[in-house]
Scaffold this motif. Structure first.
Motif, PDB file in Angstrom:
ATOM      1  N   TYR A  43      -3.705   4.891  -0.113  1.00 32.69           N
ATOM      2  CA  TYR A  43      -2.518   4.375   0.562  1.00 32.69           C
ATOM      3  C   TYR A  43      -2.353   5.127   1.866  1.00 32.69           C
ATOM      4  O   TYR A  43      -2.969   6.192   2.075  1.00 32.69           O
ATOM      5  CB  TYR A  43      -1.273   4.588  -0.300  1.00 32.69           C
ATOM      6  CG  TYR A  43      -0.945   6.050  -0.488  1.00 32.69           C
ATOM      7  CD1 TYR A  43       0.005   6.679   0.307  1.00 32.69           C
ATOM      8  CD2 TYR A  43      -1.641   6.826  -1.415  1.00 32.69           C
ATOM      9  CE1 TYR A  43       0.272   8.036   0.161  1.00 32.69           C
ATOM     10  CE2 TYR A  43      -1.386   8.176  -1.572  1.00 32.69           C
ATOM     11  CZ  TYR A  43      -0.428   8.773  -0.778  1.00 32.69           C
ATOM     12  OH  TYR A  43      -0.171  10.114  -0.900  1.00 32.69           O
ATOM     13  N   SER A  45      -0.468   5.064   6.180  1.00 24.42           N
ATOM     14  CA  SER A  45       0.234   4.472   7.310  1.00 24.42           C
ATOM     15  C   SER A  45      -0.795   4.231   8.410  1.00 24.42           C
ATOM     16  O   SER A  45      -1.960   4.614   8.268  1.00 24.42           O
ATOM     17  CB  SER A  45       1.333   5.420   7.799  1.00 24.42           C
ATOM     18  OG  SER A  45       0.753   6.542   8.442  1.00 24.42           O
ATOM     19  N   LYS A  47      -1.237   5.882  10.856  1.00 26.95           N
ATOM     20  CA  LYS A  47      -1.653   7.174  11.387  1.00 26.95           C
ATOM     21  C   LYS A  47      -2.558   7.963  10.453  1.00 26.95           C
ATOM     22  O   LYS A  47      -3.374   8.763  10.902  1.00 26.95           O
ATOM     23  CB  LYS A  47      -0.422   8.022  11.719  1.00 26.95           C
ATOM     24  CG  LYS A  47       0.473   7.423  12.800  1.00 26.95           C
ATOM     25  CD  LYS A  47       1.668   8.327  13.049  1.00 26.95           C
ATOM     26  CE  LYS A  47       2.586   7.748  14.125  1.00 26.95           C
ATOM     27  NZ  LYS A  47       3.769   8.637  14.362  1.00 26.95           N
ATOM     28  N   SER A 125      -3.403  -5.862   4.856  1.00 32.20           N
ATOM     29  CA  SER A 125      -2.889  -4.593   4.346  1.00 32.20           C
ATOM     30  C   SER A 125      -3.936  -3.823   3.541  1.00 32.20           C
ATOM     31  O   SER A 125      -3.853  -2.604   3.409  1.00 32.20           O
ATOM     32  CB  SER A 125      -1.659  -4.831   3.462  1.00 32.20           C
ATOM     33  OG  SER A 125      -0.592  -5.363   4.211  1.00 32.20           O
ATOM     34  N   VAL A 149      -2.641  -0.071   3.558  1.00 35.82           N
ATOM     35  CA  VAL A 149      -1.925   0.357   4.761  1.00 35.82           C
ATOM     36  C   VAL A 149      -1.019  -0.796   5.181  1.00 35.82           C
ATOM     37  O   VAL A 149      -1.515  -1.859   5.568  1.00 35.82           O
ATOM     38  CB  VAL A 149      -2.883   0.715   5.908  1.00 35.82           C
ATOM     39  CG1 VAL A 149      -2.094   1.094   7.159  1.00 35.82           C
ATOM     40  CG2 VAL A 149      -3.807   1.856   5.494  1.00 35.82           C
ATOM     41  N   THR A 154       6.085  -4.255   8.554  1.00 35.57           N
ATOM     42  CA  THR A 154       6.669  -3.941   7.245  1.00 35.57           C
ATOM     43  C   THR A 154       8.127  -3.530   7.384  1.00 35.57           C
ATOM     44  O   THR A 154       8.474  -2.658   8.171  1.00 35.57           O
ATOM     45  CB  THR A 154       5.883  -2.804   6.576  1.00 35.57           C
ATOM     46  OG1 THR A 154       4.552  -3.244   6.329  1.00 35.57           O
ATOM     47  CG2 THR A 154       6.529  -2.400   5.264  1.00 35.57           C
ATOM     48  N   LEU A 157      10.089  -0.497   1.936  1.00 37.18           N
ATOM     49  CA  LEU A 157       9.247   0.230   0.989  1.00 37.18           C
ATOM     50  C   LEU A 157       9.946   0.217  -0.360  1.00 37.18           C
ATOM     51  O   LEU A 157      11.150   0.440  -0.440  1.00 37.18           O
ATOM     52  CB  LEU A 157       9.047   1.666   1.468  1.00 37.18           C
ATOM     53  CG  LEU A 157       8.460   2.688   0.488  1.00 37.18           C
ATOM     54  CD1 LEU A 157       7.016   2.349   0.166  1.00 37.18           C
ATOM     55  CD2 LEU A 157       8.556   4.101   1.063  1.00 37.18           C
ATOM     56  N   LEU A 274       5.970   9.763   5.137  1.00 37.24           N
ATOM     57  CA  LEU A 274       4.774   9.015   5.531  1.00 37.24           C
ATOM     58  C   LEU A 274       5.136   7.711   6.231  1.00 37.24           C
ATOM     59  O   LEU A 274       4.556   7.356   7.261  1.00 37.24           O
ATOM     60  CB  LEU A 274       3.916   8.727   4.298  1.00 37.24           C
ATOM     61  CG  LEU A 274       2.675   7.865   4.534  1.00 37.24           C
ATOM     62  CD1 LEU A 274       1.691   8.584   5.445  1.00 37.24           C
ATOM     63  CD2 LEU A 274       2.007   7.500   3.218  1.00 37.24           C
ATOM     64  N   PHE A 275       6.115   6.998   5.663  1.00 33.90           N
ATOM     65  CA  PHE A 275       6.484   5.697   6.217  1.00 33.90           C
ATOM     66  C   PHE A 275       7.630   5.792   7.227  1.00 33.90           C
ATOM     67  O   PHE A 275       8.238   4.778   7.583  1.00 33.90           O
ATOM     68  CB  PHE A 275       6.821   4.728   5.080  1.00 33.90           C
ATOM     69  CG  PHE A 275       5.628   4.372   4.238  1.00 33.90           C
ATOM     70  CD1 PHE A 275       4.693   3.462   4.711  1.00 33.90           C
ATOM     71  CD2 PHE A 275       5.417   4.952   3.002  1.00 33.90           C
ATOM     72  CE1 PHE A 275       3.577   3.133   3.954  1.00 33.90           C
ATOM     73  CE2 PHE A 275       4.314   4.636   2.234  1.00 33.90           C
ATOM     74  CZ  PHE A 275       3.379   3.720   2.716  1.00 33.90           C
ATOM     75  N   GLU A 276       7.937   6.984   7.638  1.00 35.60           N
ATOM     76  CA  GLU A 276       8.881   7.282   8.718  1.00 35.60           C
ATOM     77  C   GLU A 276      10.196   6.509   8.598  1.00 35.60           C
ATOM     78  O   GLU A 276      10.953   6.748   7.682  1.00 35.60           O
ATOM     79  CB  GLU A 276       8.189   7.035  10.064  1.00 35.60           C
ATOM     80  CG  GLU A 276       7.005   7.979  10.280  1.00 35.60           C
ATOM     81  CD  GLU A 276       6.309   7.765  11.604  1.00 35.60           C
ATOM     82  OE1 GLU A 276       6.444   6.688  12.207  1.00 35.60           O
ATOM     83  OE2 GLU A 276       5.609   8.707  12.043  1.00 35.60           O
TER      84      GLU A 276
END
Length: 376
Positions: A43, A45, A47, A125, A149, A154, A157, A274-276
């Motif tokens: 999994y 992002s 980045k 994804s 990803v 998106t 979450l 991670l997903f900010e």
């Protein structure tokens, strides 16, 4: 010949199905043994991505063992129990034009953190990572694994518990869970009615095109990874990027597994980082510590958590009052805590908030009505 009684037949069926499932991963080597690699879904992002897995060595299958049948399954289960992690193996991981090499630890596990200096295609994804594993005196092994990803658009979450949230009985009662999964009809008796449709709706979003990431967490050890994968497939529940399981390694320094609530809190904090800025929905049950853990997460991230859905698994007045107090505790935030007796209330709230489509909430209602009209 005397016919076996129903309980004995069910018991034999249970043993056969259980053996078949636990033996399945071993059949990949066609009985030749040697070094094997088992990667878990990755999994990440745009980045960076994360990937875990294990390298181990397993025994060769004896020549007298048939290619199929209960004896073969039993032999493969024994081989699985006897296999040992391969320490200091080199694992080269390639994802698109990105690559990294890591080494396995003393138990054979590898943990990959791969910065994405070269971007991945954004129209999908799911991506395939290639693994090339080498070790002294071993034949090199090549394999692939999926990595999730989320696409740039998106909007949500979803992080969900598994035990007593998606399935009736979690790994806290392993024998009953395994019996339900491999003997009773799994699509009727393991998942809560409407759970599959609810998670499908959350995955697709209000426009039915979202492909949101859904991350599942369990109290169980990594050893039951394949069992949970089978459960998700049989019940048509969207497979998450990875099933986050607890590390149960026991040592003199750490004689007990990590506390489940610490594991879950640390995981959620890691995913939020991670997903900010992506908003998040948390799903759990009233039987354990989910409401308390999730409330602390909301207090630490008041602008990130959209909703907490708690499945009510008992009717204890004291527990309901405690959850009501937690609801009041976070009332000043944007998050709403919903204590729901079934999947319908969760779906209706999600639809009212614009998280899922009208089709999604109707599908949940239909599934629950079908389960009531056709009880297992």
């Amino acid at each position: 010949m005397k016919r076996l009684s129903a309980p004995i037949r069910h018991g034999l069926d249970f043993v056969k199905r259980l053996a078949r499932t636990f033996a399945k991963p071993m059949k990949r080597d066609y009985g030749h043994g040697g070094m094997m690699v088992h990667p878990y879904r990755g999994y990440g992002s745009p980045k960076q991505v994360f990937l875990m897995g294990r390298v181990f060595r397993q025994a060769r299958l004896g020549r007298m063992i048939p290619r199929r049948g209960m004896l073969r399954d039993t032999a493969d289960v024994v081989r699985r129990i006897a296999r040992r992690g391969h320490a200091d193996a080199s694992v080269l991981v390639r994802l698109g034009d990105n690559s990294i090499t890591v080494m396995t630890d003393r138990d054979g596990y590898f943990d990959v953190h791969l910065p994405l200096t070269n971007g991945l295609p954004t129209e999908t994804s799911w991506h395939w990572a290639e693994l090339y594993v080498t070790a002294e005196n071993e034949t090199p092994v090549r394999t692939t694994v999926e990595v999730f990803v989320p696409m740039p658009a998106t909007d949500m979450l979803v992080i969900s518990d598994i035990d007593d949230t998606v399935m009736f009985t979690g790994v806290a009662d392993k024998l009953r869970m395994l019996y339900r999964l491999f003997v009773e009809k799994p699509h009727r008796r393991t998942a809560f009615p409407g759970a599959a449709s609810l998670y499908q709706a959350l995955h697709r979003g209000a426009d039915e095109q979202a492909q949101r990431p859904i991350i599942y967490v369990s109290r169980g050890p990594w050893a039951i990874y394949e069992v949970l994968e089978t459960f998700f497939q049989l019940n048509r529940i969207p497979v998450g990027p990875i099933l986050f399981l607890r590390e149960w390694g026991i040592s003199l320094r750490h004689p007990w597994p990590r506390r489940a609530e610490d594991h879950k809190r640390d995981l959620i904090a890691r995913m939020l980082a991670l997903f900010e800025d992506v908003p998040c929905i948390l799903i759990g049950d009233s039987g354990q510590h989910d409401p308390e853990v999730y409330t602390r997460i909301v207090e630490a991230n008041p602008d990130r958590i959209e909703a907490i859905y708690i499945r009510r698994v008992d009717s204890k007045p004291d527990r309901e009052r405690a959850i009501q107090q937690l609801r009041e505790q976070i009332r000043h935030t944007r998050c709403e805590l919903v204590l729901a007796p079934d999947s319908t209330l969760m779906a209706e709230h999600a639809h009212a908030k614009g998280y899922i489509s009208s089709y999604g909430v109707d599908a949940v209602r239909r599934d629950i009505a079908d389960s009531e009209n056709n009880p297992a």
